[in-house]
Design a protein around this motif. Structure first.
Motif, PDB file in Angstrom:
ATOM      1  N   LEU A  43      37.219  11.466  -3.910  1.00  0.00           N
ATOM      2  CA  LEU A  43      39.069  12.312  -4.119  1.00  0.00           C
ATOM      3  C   LEU A  43      39.784  12.084  -4.673  1.00  0.00           C
ATOM      4  CD1 LEU A  43      39.902  11.278  -0.750  1.00  0.00           C
ATOM      5  CD2 LEU A  43      39.062  13.731  -0.883  1.00  0.00           C
ATOM      6  N   ASN A  44      38.900  10.881  -5.953  1.00  0.00           N
ATOM      7  CA  ASN A  44      39.782  10.569  -7.021  1.00  0.00           C
ATOM      8  C   ASN A  44      41.191  10.182  -7.217  1.00  0.00           C
ATOM      9  OD1 ASN A  44      37.728  12.633  -8.803  1.00  0.00           O
ATOM     10  ND2 ASN A  44      39.422  14.285  -8.640  1.00  0.00           N
ATOM     11  N   PHE A  45      40.915   8.841  -6.032  1.00  0.00           N
ATOM     12  CA  PHE A  45      42.192   7.460  -5.950  1.00  0.00           C
ATOM     13  C   PHE A  45      41.688   6.976  -7.627  1.00  0.00           C
ATOM     14  CE2 PHE A  45      42.728   9.764  -2.017  1.00  0.00           C
ATOM     15  CZ  PHE A  45      43.973   8.912  -1.424  1.00  0.00           C
ATOM     16  N   SER A  46      43.022   6.563  -7.708  1.00  0.00           N
ATOM     17  CA  SER A  46      42.289   5.250  -8.773  1.00  0.00           C
ATOM     18  C   SER A  46      42.527   4.013  -7.954  1.00  0.00           C
ATOM     19  CB  SER A  46      43.958   4.862  -9.305  1.00  0.00           C
ATOM     20  OG  SER A  46      44.345   5.673 -10.173  1.00  0.00           O
ATOM     21  N   CYS A  47      42.641   3.975  -6.756  1.00  0.00           N
ATOM     22  CA  CYS A  47      42.695   2.362  -6.118  1.00  0.00           C
ATOM     23  C   CYS A  47      41.333   3.761  -5.060  1.00  0.00           C
ATOM     24  CB  CYS A  47      43.370   1.686  -5.258  1.00  0.00           C
ATOM     25  SG  CYS A  47      43.093   0.175  -4.256  1.00  0.00           S
ATOM     26  N   GLN A  48      39.900   2.917  -5.221  1.00  0.00           N
ATOM     27  CA  GLN A  48      39.179   3.230  -3.872  1.00  0.00           C
ATOM     28  C   GLN A  48      38.482   2.529  -3.206  1.00  0.00           C
ATOM     29  OE1 GLN A  48      36.297   4.099  -7.258  1.00  0.00           O
ATOM     30  NE2 GLN A  48      37.609   5.805  -8.274  1.00  0.00           N
ATOM     31  N   ILE A  49      39.193   1.534  -2.669  1.00  0.00           N
ATOM     32  CA  ILE A  49      38.316  -0.023  -1.969  1.00  0.00           C
ATOM     33  C   ILE A  49      40.181   0.294  -1.157  1.00  0.00           C
ATOM     34  CG2 ILE A  49      37.849  -1.234  -3.990  1.00  0.00           C
ATOM     35  CD1 ILE A  49      39.840  -2.896  -4.289  1.00  0.00           C
ATOM     36  N   GLY A  50      39.758  -0.495   0.119  1.00  0.00           N
ATOM     37  CA  GLY A  50      40.433   0.077   1.509  1.00  0.00           C
ATOM     38  C   GLY A  50      40.208  -1.706   2.278  1.00  0.00           C
ATOM     39  N   GLY A  51      40.773  -2.422   2.973  1.00  0.00           N
ATOM     40  CA  GLY A  51      40.219  -2.438   4.461  1.00  0.00           C
ATOM     41  C   GLY A  51      40.119  -2.023   6.058  1.00  0.00           C
ATOM     42  N   LYS A  52      39.157  -1.989   6.286  1.00  0.00           N
ATOM     43  CA  LYS A  52      39.204  -1.185   7.350  1.00  0.00           C
ATOM     44  C   LYS A  52      38.234  -2.092   7.951  1.00  0.00           C
ATOM     45  CE  LYS A  52      36.670   2.651   8.682  1.00  0.00           C
ATOM     46  NZ  LYS A  52      35.201   3.845   8.003  1.00  0.00           N
ATOM     47  N   PRO A  53      38.799  -2.026   9.552  1.00  0.00           N
ATOM     48  CA  PRO A  53      38.144  -3.214  10.749  1.00  0.00           C
ATOM     49  C   PRO A  53      36.731  -2.559  11.027  1.00  0.00           C
ATOM     50  CG  PRO A  53      39.747  -2.593  11.518  1.00  0.00           C
ATOM     51  CD  PRO A  53      40.052  -1.644   9.916  1.00  0.00           C
ATOM     52  N   GLU A  54      35.702  -2.960  11.315  1.00  0.00           N
ATOM     53  CA  GLU A  54      34.743  -2.150  11.343  1.00  0.00           C
ATOM     54  C   GLU A  54      34.191  -1.913  13.087  1.00  0.00           C
ATOM     55  OE1 GLU A  54      31.783  -5.439   8.612  1.00  0.00           O
ATOM     56  OE2 GLU A  54      31.617  -2.689   7.784  1.00  0.00           O
ATOM     57  N   ILE A  55      34.246  -0.460  13.471  1.00  0.00           N
ATOM     58  CA  ILE A  55      33.831  -0.867  14.573  1.00  0.00           C
ATOM     59  C   ILE A  55      32.635  -0.073  15.123  1.00  0.00           C
ATOM     60  CG2 ILE A  55      35.427   0.369  16.576  1.00  0.00           C
ATOM     61  CD1 ILE A  55      37.156  -1.827  15.238  1.00  0.00           C
ATOM     62  N   SER A  56      31.814  -0.796  15.558  1.00  0.00           N
ATOM     63  CA  SER A  56      30.548   0.119  16.581  1.00  0.00           C
ATOM     64  C   SER A  56      30.762   1.154  17.423  1.00  0.00           C
ATOM     65  CB  SER A  56      29.521  -0.576  16.318  1.00  0.00           C
ATOM     66  OG  SER A  56      29.765  -1.739  17.451  1.00  0.00           O
ATOM     67  N   GLU A  57      29.799   1.663  17.603  1.00  0.00           N
ATOM     68  CA  GLU A  57      29.747   2.146  19.047  1.00  0.00           C
ATOM     69  C   GLU A  57      29.627   2.054  19.738  1.00  0.00           C
ATOM     70  OE1 GLU A  57      30.406   6.347  19.456  1.00  0.00           O
ATOM     71  OE2 GLU A  57      30.515   6.689  16.991  1.00  0.00           O
ATOM     72  N   GLU A  58      28.316   0.924  20.157  1.00  0.00           N
ATOM     73  CA  GLU A  58      28.542  -0.146  21.353  1.00  0.00           C
ATOM     74  C   GLU A  58      30.169  -0.033  21.556  1.00  0.00           C
ATOM     75  OE1 GLU A  58      26.042  -3.679  22.059  1.00  0.00           O
ATOM     76  OE2 GLU A  58      25.897  -2.907  20.395  1.00  0.00           O
ATOM     77  N   LEU A  59      30.922  -0.915  20.124  1.00  0.00           N
ATOM     78  CA  LEU A  59      32.214  -2.111  21.001  1.00  0.00           C
ATOM     79  C   LEU A  59      32.816  -0.209  21.306  1.00  0.00           C
ATOM     80  CD1 LEU A  59      33.256  -4.070  20.589  1.00  0.00           C
ATOM     81  CD2 LEU A  59      34.550  -3.328  18.893  1.00  0.00           C
ATOM     82  N   LEU A  60      33.045   0.455  20.617  1.00  0.00           N
ATOM     83  CA  LEU A  60      33.699   2.111  21.211  1.00  0.00           C
ATOM     84  C   LEU A  60      33.540   1.706  22.673  1.00  0.00           C
ATOM     85  CD1 LEU A  60      33.623   4.879  18.312  1.00  0.00           C
ATOM     86  CD2 LEU A  60      36.084   3.856  20.042  1.00  0.00           C
ATOM     87  N   ASN A  61      32.224   2.176  23.518  1.00  0.00           N
ATOM     88  CA  ASN A  61      31.784   1.807  25.023  1.00  0.00           C
ATOM     89  C   ASN A  61      32.086   1.206  25.970  1.00  0.00           C
ATOM     90  OD1 ASN A  61      30.637   5.119  24.173  1.00  0.00           O
ATOM     91  ND2 ASN A  61      28.809   4.118  23.755  1.00  0.00           N
ATOM     92  N   LYS A  62      33.019   0.017  25.054  1.00  0.00           N
ATOM     93  CA  LYS A  62      33.309  -0.814  25.726  1.00  0.00           C
ATOM     94  C   LYS A  62      34.487  -0.765  26.768  1.00  0.00           C
ATOM     95  CE  LYS A  62      29.494  -4.790  24.261  1.00  0.00           C
ATOM     96  NZ  LYS A  62      29.648  -6.356  23.791  1.00  0.00           N
TER      97      LYS A  62
END
Length: 424
Positions: A43-62
């Motif tokens: 998407l042509n961002f200058s800053c191409q990094i960020g902080g995002k929690p890693e949520i698995s499908e298994e965790l979502l289902n809980k």
């Protein structure tokens, strides 16, 4: 009767840890959760990094039923529900499945922008004349109070259930609002916290403002550099933090574990006057907020052992340190220890205050100070004011009696809360 307010439960979904145990371990080890995202590059961002929690499908289902997950497209709600539910269970509170609300328990859970991806999906469907395909949850996912509504229904809270929004100050403000409600005798316990969505539609505006760094796309873990001379902007993040505040007498009757005590705090604004603006704090307002937080907590500036600052890795970091030294009237070796979590998580925007409050309380409860990563080159303006050993670069095992946590947000708004080691 003067009510004491304590913390009996916590939950977190952070870029570097999606439960309290993992989060604490990451804090101790200085583990970063900042990553490269190919989508931002495309998407042509200058800053191409960020902080995002890693949520698995298994965790979502809980945490969500298949019916709830159908059409769920709001990362902020997902993060908030996980953190809030975990905090409730961590406090030893049951999730009752009956027809009677818990009249003594309420929720103040804030956010900034909620459900942007759902909005985008809805706009396309509406423009194509397919309104009926929106689904029954589009309103719940896009209204600001969607997160408190979701949590209120899951937990069955019958006291005040609401959402606040004050930019980066949101989470700390929510905590102080919940504290005030318990202190006034209007509730026995309040689940407080905040959440924030992730992704290009949240982060794009900041990239357009050119306040995000663009030279660390190949080294994401080194990008967020609070208090560093080489800091070149904040890294956007997302997630949620949650805390259960409780009347001390109620907590004692339940035999609840107590993490720490909330002594008080202050919330104010600089009115966007003087040097204050939409994006920069009025320094006098910051100093007043710190001083009034101490006054409202009935402590002196010398009582503060550790500051968990706002400190976003911009040119405002040295200004924030100046404000702390003036407000506390403490400099050099007399200054308290100070740290910032943003080197590990980035700036989680509306979620930052609550995630950082959780990090603050963990330090008090487990007697440690987490390191300031990416800060080997402390800014020279900061070194003029405080000694470098007040900015720990490695984990320190240390008992903390009083911790001051600050959040400062767009709109020239400020919040400072004072936490204390619980003493019966």
């Amino acid at each position: 009767m003067e009510r004491r307010v304590v913390i009996t439960g916590m939950g977190v979904t952070a870029p570097n840890g999606v439960d309290i145990s993992s989060f604490e371990k990451s804090l101790r080890n200085g583990k970063s959760g900042i990553r490269y995202f190919k989508q931002l590059d495309e998407l042509n961002f200058s800053c191409q990094i960020g902080g995002k929690p890693e949520i698995s499908e298994e965790l979502l289902n809980k945490y969500f039923t298949p019916l709830q997950l159908r059409g769920l497209n709001s990362s902020g709600i997902i993060y908030g529900v996980i953190a809030g539910t975990d905090a409730w269970k961590d406090a030893g509170l049951k999730i009752e499945q009956n027809d009677y609300p818990d009249w003594d328990s309420g929720i103040i859970f804030g956010t900034g922008i909620l459900g942007v991806d759902k909005f985008r999906e809805a706009i396309h469907l509406i423009d194509e004349g397919k309104t009926r395909r929106l689904g029954s949850t589009s309103v719940l996912q896009t209204m600001a109070s969607g997160i408190s509504a979701y949590l209120g229904g899951i937990l069955g809270c019958g006291n005040q259930v609401t959402t606040n929004s004050s930019a980066c100050t949101t989470g700390t403000e929510a905590l102080l609002m919940g504290y005030d409600r318990i202190k006034a005798g209007k509730a026995k316990r309040m689940l407080v916290g905040s959440c924030g969505d992730h992704g290009p539609y949240i982060w794009g505006g900041f990239d357009a403002m050119r306040i995000l760094p663009n030279k660390y796309n190949d080294e994401p873990e080194k990008a967020s550099r609070p208090m560093s001379a080489s800091a070149s902007g904040f890294i956007p993040g997302s997630g949620a933090g949650a805390l259960v505040l409780e009347d001390l007498e109620s907590a004692k009757r339940r035999g609840a574990r107590i993490y720490a005590e909330v002594l008080g705090g202050d919330i104010n604004s600089g009115g966007q006057r003087g040097e204050g603006s939409m994006t920069a704090a009025n320094n006098e307002a910051v100093e007043r907020c710190i001083q009034n937080a101490l006054k409202n907590s009935n402590i002196s500036s010398n009582d503060v052992d550790l500051i968990n600052g706002h400190l976003t890795a911009t040119n405002r970091d040295s200004v924030e340190i100046i404000n702390w030294t003036k407000a506390l009237n403490r400099t050099k070796n007399d200054f308290p220890m100070i740290n910032s979590i943003k080197g590990m998580t980035g700036h989680c925007l509306s979620a930052s205050g609550s995630i950082e409050c959780v990090a603050s309380v963990l330090q008090i409860h487990h007697k440690f100070i987490f390191p300031n990563i990416n800060c080997d080159d402390i800014h020279p303006e900061i070194l003029k004011l405080i000694d470098q050993d007040k900015i720990p670069r490695e984990q320190k095992e240390q008992e903390i009696n009083v911790l001051a946590k600050a959040s400062f947000g767009f709109g020239d708004v400020n919040a400072v809360v004072i936490f204390k080691k619980y003493i019966a």
